[in-house]
Design an enzyme around this catalytic site. Structure first.
Site, PDB file in Angstrom:
ATOM      1  N   HIS A   1       0.812  -1.230   0.000  1.00 54.06           N
ATOM      2  CA  HIS A   1       0.000   0.000   0.000  1.00 54.06           C
ATOM      3  C   HIS A   1       0.848   1.285   0.000  1.00 54.06           C
ATOM      4  O   HIS A   1       0.752   2.147   0.871  1.00 54.06           O
ATOM      5  CB  HIS A   1      -1.094   0.020   1.066  1.00 54.06           C
TER       6      HIS A   1
ATOM      7  N   HIS B   1      -5.531  -8.596  14.580  1.00 59.10           N
ATOM      8  CA  HIS B   1      -5.530  -7.388  13.750  1.00 59.10           C
ATOM      9  C   HIS B   1      -6.359  -7.636  12.490  1.00 59.10           C
ATOM     10  O   HIS B   1      -6.174  -8.639  11.812  1.00 59.10           O
ATOM     11  CB  HIS B   1      -4.074  -7.054  13.396  1.00 59.10           C
TER      12      HIS B   1
ATOM     13  N   GLU C   1      -6.499  -5.928   9.644  1.00 59.79           N
ATOM     14  CA  GLU C   1      -6.029  -5.528   8.309  1.00 59.79           C
ATOM     15  C   GLU C   1      -5.903  -6.778   7.427  1.00 59.79           C
ATOM     16  O   GLU C   1      -5.569  -7.866   7.888  1.00 59.79           O
ATOM     17  CB  GLU C   1      -4.700  -4.753   8.402  1.00 59.79           C
TER      18      GLU C   1
ATOM     19  N   ASP D   1      -3.937  -8.097   5.380  1.00 60.37           N
ATOM     20  CA  ASP D   1      -2.772  -8.983   5.274  1.00 60.37           C
ATOM     21  C   ASP D   1      -2.791 -10.046   6.374  1.00 60.37           C
ATOM     22  O   ASP D   1      -2.049 -11.028   6.297  1.00 60.37           O
ATOM     23  CB  ASP D   1      -1.450  -8.194   5.276  1.00 60.37           C
TER      24      ASP D   1
ATOM     25  N   HIS E   1      -1.444  -0.441  14.957  1.00 59.99           N
ATOM     26  CA  HIS E   1      -1.619   0.869  14.382  1.00 59.99           C
ATOM     27  C   HIS E   1      -3.033   1.107  13.888  1.00 59.99           C
ATOM     28  O   HIS E   1      -3.293   2.119  13.213  1.00 59.99           O
ATOM     29  CB  HIS E   1      -0.609   1.063  13.234  1.00 59.99           C
TER      30      HIS E   1
ATOM     31  N   ASP F   1       1.312  -6.445  14.202  1.00 58.20           N
ATOM     32  CA  ASP F   1       2.307  -5.653  13.467  1.00 58.20           C
ATOM     33  C   ASP F   1       3.437  -5.142  14.382  1.00 58.20           C
ATOM     34  O   ASP F   1       4.488  -4.709  13.897  1.00 58.20           O
ATOM     35  CB  ASP F   1       1.643  -4.433  12.809  1.00 58.20           C
TER      36      ASP F   1
ATOM     37  N   TYR G   1       9.913   0.101   8.685  1.00 56.29           N
ATOM     38  CA  TYR G   1       8.551  -0.287   9.060  1.00 56.29           C
ATOM     39  C   TYR G   1       7.973   0.700  10.075  1.00 56.29           C
ATOM     40  O   TYR G   1       6.844   1.173   9.944  1.00 56.29           O
ATOM     41  CB  TYR G   1       8.564  -1.711   9.649  1.00 56.29           C
TER      42      TYR G   1
ATOM     43  N   HIS H   1       4.817  -9.921  10.937  1.00 52.22           N
ATOM     44  CA  HIS H   1       5.695  -9.753   9.766  1.00 52.22           C
ATOM     45  C   HIS H   1       7.141  -9.919  10.209  1.00 52.22           C
ATOM     46  O   HIS H   1       7.535  -9.385  11.255  1.00 52.22           O
ATOM     47  CB  HIS H   1       5.586  -8.344   9.170  1.00 52.22           C
TER      48      HIS H   1
HETATM   49 FE1  FEO Z   1      -1.563  -3.527   9.843  1.00 56.52          FE
HETATM   50 FE2  FEO Z   1       0.356  -6.117   8.803  1.00 56.52          FE
HETATM   51  O1  FEO Z   1      -1.189  -5.087   8.907  1.00 56.52           O
END
Ligand code: FEO
Length: 402
Positions: free
Chosen positions: A28, A82, A84, A86, A148, A167, A195, A228
């Site tokens: 993104h 989370h 999001e 991903d 976040h 994250d 990051y 991640h």
């Molecule tokens: Fe905030 Fe890895 O997604």
């Protein structure tokens, strides 16, 4: 299903069952030159539990890794740390495939997941600070709102002393080496910093609050498992990444200047070079970033440990150069703090770009120092000397703690 993919054991009862994305280069709008991983974790026990899922195209990779340990249908619960995509992109097919007894998320997570999937999701709320058991596994939930996203939470698995931090403390790094201590530390630092700058920067007050409150949570953390990049498994590494986060959240200005610009006919580039020369003359670090080459997310990373930002652009059709506008728009979202700076640029006739940059720098709360520098068409030696002086002067201010 690809039966050659296997889970990786990370503790007595926990397996990494995520996916490695070697291809992604644009996350993104953030350049991910080393790819990334989407980490999901499988906890074995009386009632197996899956922590997070993976980005949608990697669903079968995750299922293959789960299948290398247990039959996926044996998973009783999913915890979504989370929302999001991903990490939740595979949530619906996973629920469909394994039919878990319950799917847990934070209060905000439930709202976010429902807004993502618009289906009759049966979700169970986990409350902040709540201790709970699932089968023979004990957990604690730590909500990390705005770290976040509003839904974000950490889940602590007390039996193996693992903090699943979504994250938090992660990075975009596709690596075959699952643990941080198996990877090159300079790469880890660079990617963790990038990051932090690109994902966490607008939320540094929440980072500081969390890290300050951490000792009072009395969590015995033997392993820090983000969604991640690699898992932190040594006391030294866990303390190292937390200390870096604390430092980055403070955004204390350093003796480093970032000079960002783009150019049409090399005039603004010449000015940037002279500014940089003045900074170098003061033995202050300067990072020169022509936007024809550097990505906005690398600019954000360089600014994280800087004290000044000097931006240049030619005027094109009464505007600043589009790449400069792009970088400024991105930075206005990230809100770097405690910077001084100024604008410069060349123009043919109207020359609006410098003022437009100044306006954006003020929106960014960059303290404008000295005077902006504008030149008509091509800078002469006087102009270049002025540029050099600007660089020198800003460098001196940083040395004097402006
Ligand atoms: Fe905030 Fe890895 O997604």
């Amino acid at each position: 299903m690809n039966n050659s993919l296997e889970a990786i054991k990370i503790s007595d009862r926990v397996y990494w069952v995520g996916a490695i994305d070697n291809e992604i280069r644009d996350f993104h709008g953030y350049s991910t030159l080393r790819g990334t991983t989407y980490n999901a974790y499988l906890i074995l026990g009386e009632k197996p539990i899956l922590i997070d899922t993976v980005k949608a195209p990697f669903f079968s990779e995750m299922m293959a890794r789960i299948s290398s340990v247990i039959e996926p249908e044996k998973i009783s619960y999913i915890i979504s740390n989370h929302a999001e995509m991903d990490h939740s992109g595979s949530l619906l097919p996973t629920i469909e495939a394994i039919q878990p007894e319950k799917v847990f998320a934070s209060k905000m997570g439930i709202a976010a997941l429902k807004s993502h999937f618009h289906s009759q999701l049966d979700l169970t709320e986990i409350k902040n600070g709540g201790k709970f058991t699932l089968g023979d596994a004990s957990f604690e939930c730590i909500e990390t709102r705005m770290l976040h996203w509003p839904d974000s939470m950490f889940t602590y698995f007390a039996d193996d002393k693992i903090l699943f931090s979504q994250d938090g403390f992660g990075m975009h790094l596709a690596t075959d080496k699952m643990f941080a201590d198996q990877n090159d530390k300079s790469i880890l630092e660079h990617e963790a910093m990038k990051y932090f700058a690109n994902i966490l920067l607008p939320y540094t007050t929440f980072v500081t609050k969390l890290l300050t409150a951490f000792p009072s949570l009395n969590l015995d953390i033997k392993m820090l498992a983000p969604d991640h990049g690699p898992v932190w498994r040594t006391h030294e590494d866990i303390s190292w990444i937390m200390t870096l986060w604390k430092k980055w959240a403070e955004q204390k200005p350093t003796e480093k200047v970032v000079v960002i610009y783009d150019t049409m006919w090399n005039s603004t580039a010449k000015m940037a070079k002279s500014i940089a020369d003045g900074i170098m003359a003061e033995n202050v670090t300067v990072k020169v970033m022509p936007l024809s080459v550097f990505h906005r997310s690398d600019v954000a990373a360089e600014l994280l440990e800087a004290g000044a930002l000097i931006m240049g652009s030619p005027t094109i059709n009464n505007q600043m150069f589009p790449t400069v506008a792009d970088a400024l728009c991105y930075l206005k979202g990230l809100k770097p703090q405690n910077l001084i700076g100024q604008a410069f640029g060349s123009h043919g006739w109207s020359g609006e770009a410098v003022k437009l940059i100044q306006n954006d720098l003020e929106t960014l709360k960059v303290k404008l120092v000295e005077n902006p520098i504008k030149t008509n068409y091509v800078p002469d030696n006087n102009c270049l000397a002025e540029c050099r002086k600007l660089g020198q002067s800003i460098a001196r201010m940083l040395k004097n703690g402006h």
